[in-house]
Design a protein around this motif. Sequence first.
Motif, PDB file in Angstrom:
ATOM      1  N   GLY A  89       0.802  -1.220   0.000  1.00  0.00           N
ATOM      2  CA  GLY A  89       0.000   0.000   0.000  1.00  0.00           C
ATOM      3  C   GLY A  89       0.829   1.262   0.000  1.00  0.00           C
ATOM      4  O   GLY A  89       0.554   2.211  -0.741  1.00  0.00           O
ATOM      5  N   THR A  90       1.869   1.286   0.841  1.00  0.00           N
ATOM      6  CA  THR A  90       2.703   2.475   0.928  1.00  0.00           C
ATOM      7  C   THR A  90       3.450   2.712  -0.377  1.00  0.00           C
ATOM      8  O   THR A  90       3.642   3.855  -0.796  1.00  0.00           O
ATOM      9  N   ILE A  91       3.868   1.619  -1.029  1.00  0.00           N
ATOM     10  CA  ILE A  91       4.598   1.750  -2.303  1.00  0.00           C
ATOM     11  C   ILE A  91       3.684   2.345  -3.371  1.00  0.00           C
ATOM     12  O   ILE A  91       4.060   3.307  -4.055  1.00  0.00           O
ATOM     13  N   ASN A 229      13.912  13.577  -9.401  1.00  0.00           N
ATOM     14  CA  ASN A 229      15.081  13.256  -8.602  1.00  0.00           C
ATOM     15  C   ASN A 229      14.744  12.617  -7.258  1.00  0.00           C
ATOM     16  O   ASN A 229      15.627  12.412  -6.437  1.00  0.00           O
ATOM     17  N   LYS A 230      13.496  12.309  -7.006  1.00  0.00           N
ATOM     18  CA  LYS A 230      13.095  11.679  -5.750  1.00  0.00           C
ATOM     19  C   LYS A 230      12.708  10.228  -5.995  1.00  0.00           C
ATOM     20  O   LYS A 230      11.754   9.950  -6.714  1.00  0.00           O
ATOM     21  N   ASP A 231      13.466   9.304  -5.395  1.00  0.00           N
ATOM     22  CA  ASP A 231      13.087   7.906  -5.498  1.00  0.00           C
ATOM     23  C   ASP A 231      12.113   7.557  -4.377  1.00  0.00           C
ATOM     24  O   ASP A 231      11.782   8.383  -3.532  1.00  0.00           O
ATOM     25  N   LEU A 232      11.661   6.282  -4.396  1.00  0.00           N
ATOM     26  CA  LEU A 232      10.650   5.867  -3.423  1.00  0.00           C
ATOM     27  C   LEU A 232      11.156   6.000  -1.987  1.00  0.00           C
ATOM     28  O   LEU A 232      10.422   6.434  -1.101  1.00  0.00           O
ATOM     29  N   PHE A 391       0.715   5.278   4.879  1.00  0.00           N
ATOM     30  CA  PHE A 391       1.463   5.048   6.116  1.00  0.00           C
ATOM     31  C   PHE A 391       0.491   4.805   7.273  1.00  0.00           C
ATOM     32  O   PHE A 391       0.725   3.953   8.131  1.00  0.00           O
ATOM     33  N   PHE A 392      -0.605   5.575   7.282  1.00  0.00           N
ATOM     34  CA  PHE A 392      -1.617   5.425   8.331  1.00  0.00           C
ATOM     35  C   PHE A 392      -2.218   4.025   8.344  1.00  0.00           C
ATOM     36  O   PHE A 392      -2.662   3.539   9.388  1.00  0.00           O
ATOM     37  N   ARG A 393      -2.255   3.373   7.172  1.00  0.00           N
ATOM     38  CA  ARG A 393      -2.910   2.070   7.070  1.00  0.00           C
ATOM     39  C   ARG A 393      -2.017   0.916   7.536  1.00  0.00           C
ATOM     40  O   ARG A 393      -2.492  -0.205   7.689  1.00  0.00           O
ATOM     41  N   ILE A 394      -0.716   1.184   7.750  1.00  0.00           N
ATOM     42  CA  ILE A 394       0.184   0.110   8.188  1.00  0.00           C
ATOM     43  C   ILE A 394      -0.213  -0.425   9.557  1.00  0.00           C
ATOM     44  O   ILE A 394      -0.440  -1.633   9.710  1.00  0.00           O
ATOM     45  N   PRO A 395      -0.317   0.428  10.603  1.00  0.00           N
ATOM     46  CA  PRO A 395      -0.756  -0.117  11.904  1.00  0.00           C
ATOM     47  C   PRO A 395      -2.163  -0.692  11.861  1.00  0.00           C
ATOM     48  O   PRO A 395      -2.465  -1.668  12.568  1.00  0.00           O
ATOM     49  N   LEU A 396      -3.028  -0.102  11.018  1.00  0.00           N
ATOM     50  CA  LEU A 396      -4.394  -0.623  10.879  1.00  0.00           C
ATOM     51  C   LEU A 396      -4.373  -2.052  10.368  1.00  0.00           C
ATOM     52  O   LEU A 396      -5.042  -2.941  10.928  1.00  0.00           O
TER      53      LEU A 396
END
Length: 459
Positions: A89-91, A229-232, A391-396
């Motif tokens: 999800g975060t990716i 110039n911004k990677d993941l 990011f919010f969904r990770i702990p969920l």
Amino acid sequence: MELFYYLVFGSLGAVVAALELSKNNKDRITTSSAFNSFKNNYLLVYSLMMAGDWLQGPYVYYLYSTYGYGKGEIGQLFIAGFGSSMLFGTIVGSLADKQGRKRACVTYCITYILSCITKHSPQYKILMVGRILGGIATSLLFSAFESWLVAEHNKRGFEQQWLSITFSKAIFLGNGLVAILSGLFGNVLVDTLSLGPVAPFDAASCFLAIGMAIILSSWGENYGDPSDNKDLLTQFRAAAVAIASDEKIALLGALQSLFEGSMYTFVFLWTPAMSPNDEEIPHGFIFATFMLASMLGSSIASRLMAQTSPRVESYMQIVFAISSASLLLPILTTFLVVPSKEKGGSISFSGCIQLLGFCTFEACVGIFWPSIMKMRSQYIPEEARSTIMNFFRIPLNIFVCVVLYNVNAFPITVMFGMCSIFLFVACMLQRRLMMIADKPKTEEWALKDRHTESEPLNI
């Protein structure tokens, strides 16, 4: 079906109708025709996307069971879905910010259609792939569409307050009316027309394809941070820094995880709570009643957000407190109502009380969604919106996976008690958010006063 179910459903329907019909100019925000056209286009797409999701929900477990899989194997499939949502999800959220939210919305449609296609196979490995695809799609559904809406709304120069109209209508339609109609339509496909448990998934694919065509033909592209110039990893770091450095964003993430974690746990628990002795309860009709209660909540939220007072940060404290109290009812009925030892039969007295409490919780869910969307639009920075939301969904997702894995390890009263405590903690955190949300204004006024006092008088 007992008269009690009709009374609850009819009462909720009458209240929702009364609220919607009694709206006056004070409850409505004056908008422009350009905004109304933009809003209606988004609501049409969002309703189609939610129809594709709601059609599948009631039949996933049933489909797996018809293929001969047991509770343990089905549980593993569900854990795979939530796990993939957590891992990928975060990716996909970061890719949405970088590559474009419109592309992410189209990706959601394609991914979910592929997930629906896998349901035609009884092979466990293929079904597992389908659950993984479904988990990725879920992450996109709850981040990419909202991110696109907020960015496009601001890009077109519409007033910030108008966002609350779109949010409340989206929940009223997508999480209320569309859910009810999808449940009824799925019932017609499976039971009335006897097309089998795969039919709702095929219908969902059709709705998703129609929505994708509208997105491709009418939506513009927008980005969080299109710089090459911004990677993941850099985007992840930036999102983590934003959460760690801004207490408002961190509190918002905690609120979302606590409430949604309790909500998803409730989804697993309400059936055994209302039928502890295998009472015959109309699951489809009760689900429709819950969705009607959610519509009631979103209707209340639209009125609240149309006013300058009370603020979202203020009334959400009450919402979290009420939702916490409503999930205590299964515990209270266990101690205060004499349990029936008779197997089967119709819904018990304690089941009736719990149904009223659960409808109250669903009304709180209806208020929560547009309100949390409003707060996210205020506090989450645009350049990393999708990344931070995922990011919010990770702990969920971790929480839901743990609950699914241990659902038989604890008594149902313990599980409801845990959810009630989480919601009470959310109430306390919401109070903290309200307090610090007022700080910048107070500090800004103090700085202005000091600056005014230090300025020399020009005579």
